[in-house]
Design an enzyme around this catalytic site. Structure first.
Site, PDB file in Angstrom:
ATOM      1  N   GLU A   6      47.601  21.435  22.981  1.00 31.14           N
ATOM      2  CA  GLU A   6      48.935  21.376  22.271  1.00 31.14           C
ATOM      3  C   GLU A   6      49.307  22.783  21.761  1.00 31.14           C
ATOM      4  O   GLU A   6      48.412  23.509  21.309  1.00 31.14           O
ATOM      5  CB  GLU A   6      48.917  20.291  21.168  1.00 31.14           C
ATOM      6  CG  GLU A   6      48.600  18.948  21.567  1.00 31.14           C
ATOM      7  CD  GLU A   6      48.414  17.981  20.127  1.00 31.14           C
ATOM      8  OE1 GLU A   6      47.805  17.079  20.338  1.00 31.14           O
ATOM      9  OE2 GLU A   6      48.888  18.632  19.255  1.00 31.14           O
ATOM     10  N   CYS A  46      52.310  27.627  17.020  1.00 29.44           N
ATOM     11  CA  CYS A  46      51.045  27.187  16.626  1.00 29.44           C
ATOM     12  C   CYS A  46      50.296  26.820  17.777  1.00 29.44           C
ATOM     13  O   CYS A  46      50.436  26.211  18.663  1.00 29.44           O
ATOM     14  CB  CYS A  46      51.265  25.816  15.604  1.00 29.44           C
ATOM     15  SG  CYS A  46      49.753  25.134  15.388  1.00 29.44           S
ATOM     16  N   CYS A  96      37.514  19.800  19.438  1.00 38.22           N
ATOM     17  CA  CYS A  96      36.885  20.640  18.455  1.00 38.22           C
ATOM     18  C   CYS A  96      35.668  19.859  18.066  1.00 38.22           C
ATOM     19  O   CYS A  96      35.467  18.783  18.058  1.00 38.22           O
ATOM     20  CB  CYS A  96      37.782  20.473  17.291  1.00 38.22           C
ATOM     21  SG  CYS A  96      37.207  21.678  15.829  1.00 38.22           S
ATOM     22  N   CYS A 134      36.099  17.269  11.413  1.00 37.46           N
ATOM     23  CA  CYS A 134      36.606  16.858  10.262  1.00 37.46           C
ATOM     24  C   CYS A 134      37.240  15.484  10.252  1.00 37.46           C
ATOM     25  O   CYS A 134      38.036  15.221  11.211  1.00 37.46           O
ATOM     26  CB  CYS A 134      37.689  17.664   9.751  1.00 37.46           C
ATOM     27  SG  CYS A 134      37.419  19.525   9.758  1.00 37.46           S
ATOM     28  N   CYS A 173      41.154  14.771  10.782  1.00 42.28           N
ATOM     29  CA  CYS A 173      42.262  15.583  12.045  1.00 42.28           C
ATOM     30  C   CYS A 173      41.880  14.583  13.185  1.00 42.28           C
ATOM     31  O   CYS A 173      40.696  14.531  13.745  1.00 42.28           O
ATOM     32  CB  CYS A 173      41.232  16.959  11.951  1.00 42.28           C
ATOM     33  SG  CYS A 173      41.779  18.080  13.297  1.00 42.28           S
ATOM     34  N   CYS A 203      48.004  18.301  13.941  1.00 41.07           N
ATOM     35  CA  CYS A 203      46.730  19.111  14.854  1.00 41.07           C
ATOM     36  C   CYS A 203      46.224  17.791  15.774  1.00 41.07           C
ATOM     37  O   CYS A 203      45.648  16.945  15.433  1.00 41.07           O
ATOM     38  CB  CYS A 203      46.068  19.632  13.990  1.00 41.07           C
ATOM     39  SG  CYS A 203      44.312  20.223  14.503  1.00 41.07           S
TER      40      CYS A 203
HETATM   41  N1  SAH Z   1      39.980  24.631  12.822  1.00 41.19           N
HETATM   42  C1  SAH Z   1      40.923  25.207  12.151  1.00 41.19           C
HETATM   43  C2  SAH Z   1      42.245  25.334  12.614  1.00 41.19           C
HETATM   44  C3  SAH Z   1      43.084  24.197  13.170  1.00 41.19           C
HETATM   45  S1  SAH Z   1      43.453  23.038  12.121  1.00 41.19           S
HETATM   46  C4  SAH Z   1      40.869  24.601  10.710  1.00 41.19           C
HETATM   47  O1  SAH Z   1      40.319  23.585  10.446  1.00 41.19           O
HETATM   48  O2  SAH Z   1      41.207  25.481   9.895  1.00 41.19           O
HETATM   49  C5  SAH Z   1      44.771  23.591  11.032  1.00 41.19           C
HETATM   50  C6  SAH Z   1      44.901  23.075   9.658  1.00 41.19           C
HETATM   51  O3  SAH Z   1      45.423  21.843   9.915  1.00 41.19           O
HETATM   52  C7  SAH Z   1      43.501  23.046   8.876  1.00 41.19           C
HETATM   53  O4  SAH Z   1      43.694  23.476   7.465  1.00 41.19           O
HETATM   54  C8  SAH Z   1      43.202  21.388   8.980  1.00 41.19           C
HETATM   55  O5  SAH Z   1      42.483  21.202   8.049  1.00 41.19           O
HETATM   56  C9  SAH Z   1      44.662  20.791   8.810  1.00 41.19           C
HETATM   57  N2  SAH Z   1      44.777  19.510   9.607  1.00 41.19           N
HETATM   58  C10 SAH Z   1      43.903  19.006  10.379  1.00 41.19           C
HETATM   59  N3  SAH Z   1      44.359  17.630  10.478  1.00 41.19           N
HETATM   60  C11 SAH Z   1      45.363  17.456   9.671  1.00 41.19           C
HETATM   61  C12 SAH Z   1      46.075  16.153   9.228  1.00 41.19           C
HETATM   62  N4  SAH Z   1      45.996  15.141  10.013  1.00 41.19           N
HETATM   63  N5  SAH Z   1      46.868  16.266   8.127  1.00 41.19           N
HETATM   64  C13 SAH Z   1      46.959  17.425   7.586  1.00 41.19           C
HETATM   65  N6  SAH Z   1      46.473  18.673   7.903  1.00 41.19           N
HETATM   66  C14 SAH Z   1      45.540  18.437   8.715  1.00 41.19           C
HETATM   67 FE1  SF4 Z   2      38.399  21.178  14.026  1.00 35.37          FE
HETATM   68 FE2  SF4 Z   2      40.343  19.726  13.115  1.00 35.37          FE
HETATM   69 FE3  SF4 Z   2      38.412  20.388  11.579  1.00 35.37          FE
HETATM   70 FE4  SF4 Z   2      40.122  22.192  12.348  1.00 35.37          FE
HETATM   71  S1  SF4 Z   2      40.764  20.407  10.930  1.00 35.37           S
HETATM   72  S2  SF4 Z   2      37.787  22.423  12.292  1.00 35.37           S
HETATM   73  S3  SF4 Z   2      40.660  21.725  14.399  1.00 35.37           S
HETATM   74  S4  SF4 Z   2      38.024  19.073  13.454  1.00 35.37           S
END
Ligand code: SAH
Ligand code: SF4
Length: 365
Positions: A97, A110, A117, A121, A124, A356
């Site tokens: 994406e 972005c 990944c 998390c 995410c 994301c």
């Molecule tokens: N992997 C990196 C960058 C990609 S995610 C990281 O984790 O920083 C970019 C941002 O989006 C991160 O701060 C992540 O915690 C946030 N993010 C991911 N999923 C999300 C969600 N469902 N709602 C809000 N923020 C989210």
């Molecule tokens: Fe990976 Fe999503 Fe965590 Fe960023 S927020 S490190 S993309 S799992």
């Protein structure tokens, strides 16, 4: 494009020059080709796209190289017209994406750094799908080119332009590595791509307008500092105690909070730059007044700005986004009690699942 074929988006300007000289062509033609790629945003080696390229150079390129543009598998635009999301196809059939966001006075791309990944998390969508592979530098560069190109094809004038939002047709100036994947898990490819994107004779994205966002990969943060990388850094914090953080961010077990904060301190001391700390606000989980104070205490004395992101709901996580009053209270405590600047990220493209990894999940489902 097949794997053996040279992807020109993988090459810095200097590498492109070396390649053409190796083929016995003039550096002048390398410079011309570079301009066609990044000023002309050419998609092919055709005479229409690259009129001044000598036939022998064109023939060699057609035989041995490719421009690794990524086809659009799906494009969606948010109802307000400010956010456009692309699902792009890779040569091996994988999909990633890329999102174009128009704000007042700027356009931001972005971009993704991996397919999936490995960091897991819990909230995410990308984390929920797991890790498939790293992106190549060319695949990262191609995403920015894709957005830059799409800005050159203005659709019907959006009424939103009247409000001062950057019109389609504006130049791409900002890049955030906040799409799918963990950029510091794919360090070499990401930095190589950023070197290409920053080239002043190419897309010329200013280093201060590029933000690398990390879940907190400690060795990567220390390497950014040691190499004095000039881009901005954002660290995804989400919790201010090790136990709470590990529950949301499994990678915190590998790189505990105290080690992470020590690395952040080293980074800021070495580079002289502040870090953006990201905090996804989840109702009832990390959005209370006490949580706000815990952030203030944790970041005390560090050059910092906090980016608060209301949760985008995903299928694999039961949490709800914070209420706007809680977000405002959070911000107020940071400002008044800790003099910590913060922003609440505007909820962008909720109606097109522009969080994301969410479009890829929806498409796969
Ligand atoms: N992997 C990196 C960058 C990609 S995610 C990281 O984790 O920083 C970019 C941002 O989006 C991160 O701060 C992540 O915690 C946030 N993010 C991911 N999923 C999300 C969600 N469902 N709602 C809000 N923020 C989210
Ligand atoms: Fe990976 Fe999503 Fe965590 Fe960023 S927020 S490190 S993309 S799992």
């Amino acid at each position: 494009m097949t794997a053996e074929r040279l992807n020109l988006y993988d090459l810095t300007r200097e590498q492109l020059r070396v390649q053409l000289v190796r083929w016995d062509f003039s550096p002048v033609h390398a410079a011309l080709l570079w301009n066609y790629l990044y000023l002309g945003l050419a998609e092919t080696f055709s005479e229409v796209a690259m009129p001044e390229l000598p036939p022998k150079v064109r023939a060699r390129l057609i035989a041995e190289a490719g421009i690794g543009g990524l086809p659009t598998a799906l494009a969606t635009e948010s109802s307000d017209g400010f956010t456009r999301k692309y699902l792009l196809g890779l040569a091996d059939g994988e999909r990633i994406e890329t999102v174009l966001m128009r704000f007042k006075g700027r356009v931001t791309a972005c971009v993704s750094s991996q397919v999936g990944c490995a960091m897991g998390c819990v909230f995410c969508a990308t984390g929920q799908m797991g890790y498939t592979r790293h992106l190549t530098p060319g695949e990262i560069v191609a995403q920015a080119v894709h957005v830059a190109r799409s800005l050159r094809q203005p659709g019907p004038p959006a009424k939103s332009n009247l409000l001062g939002y950057s019109p389609l047709g504006a130049r791409l100036r900002n890049i955030v590595l906040m799409g799918m994947g963990e950029p510091l898990h794919n360090y070499e490819a990401v930095m190589h791509a950023l070197d290409i994107l920053r080239d002043e004779t190419g897309l010329a994205i200013g280093a201060e307008r590029i933000t690398v966002s990390t879940v907190g990969v400690v060795p990567g943060i220390l390497r950014l500092a040691a190499e004095r990388r000039p881009e901005s850094l954002a660290v995804s914090l989400h919790a201010a105690t090790q136990a709470e953080r590990a529950a949301l961010v499994p990678a915190a077990r590998k790189w505990p909070l105290d080690e992470l904060m020590a690395a952040c301190r080293t980074y800021s001391e070495t580079t002289g730059r502040r870090i953006f700390y990201e905090w996804t606000l989840i109702e009832g989980k990390n959005d209370s007044a006490e949580h706000a104070r815990s952030v203030g205490v944790l970041l005390k004395g560090l050059p910092a700005q906090v980016n608060l992101i209301p949760l985008n709901p995903t299928a694999g996580f039961a949490g709800a986004p914070t209420r706007s009053e809680a977000a405002k209270r959070f911000q107020k405590i940071l400002a008044e009690e800790f003099k910590l600047p913060s922003t609440v990220r505007q909820r962008r493209g909720i109606d097109i699942a522009a969080g994301c990894g969410q479009l890829a999940v929806a498409e796969a489902g």
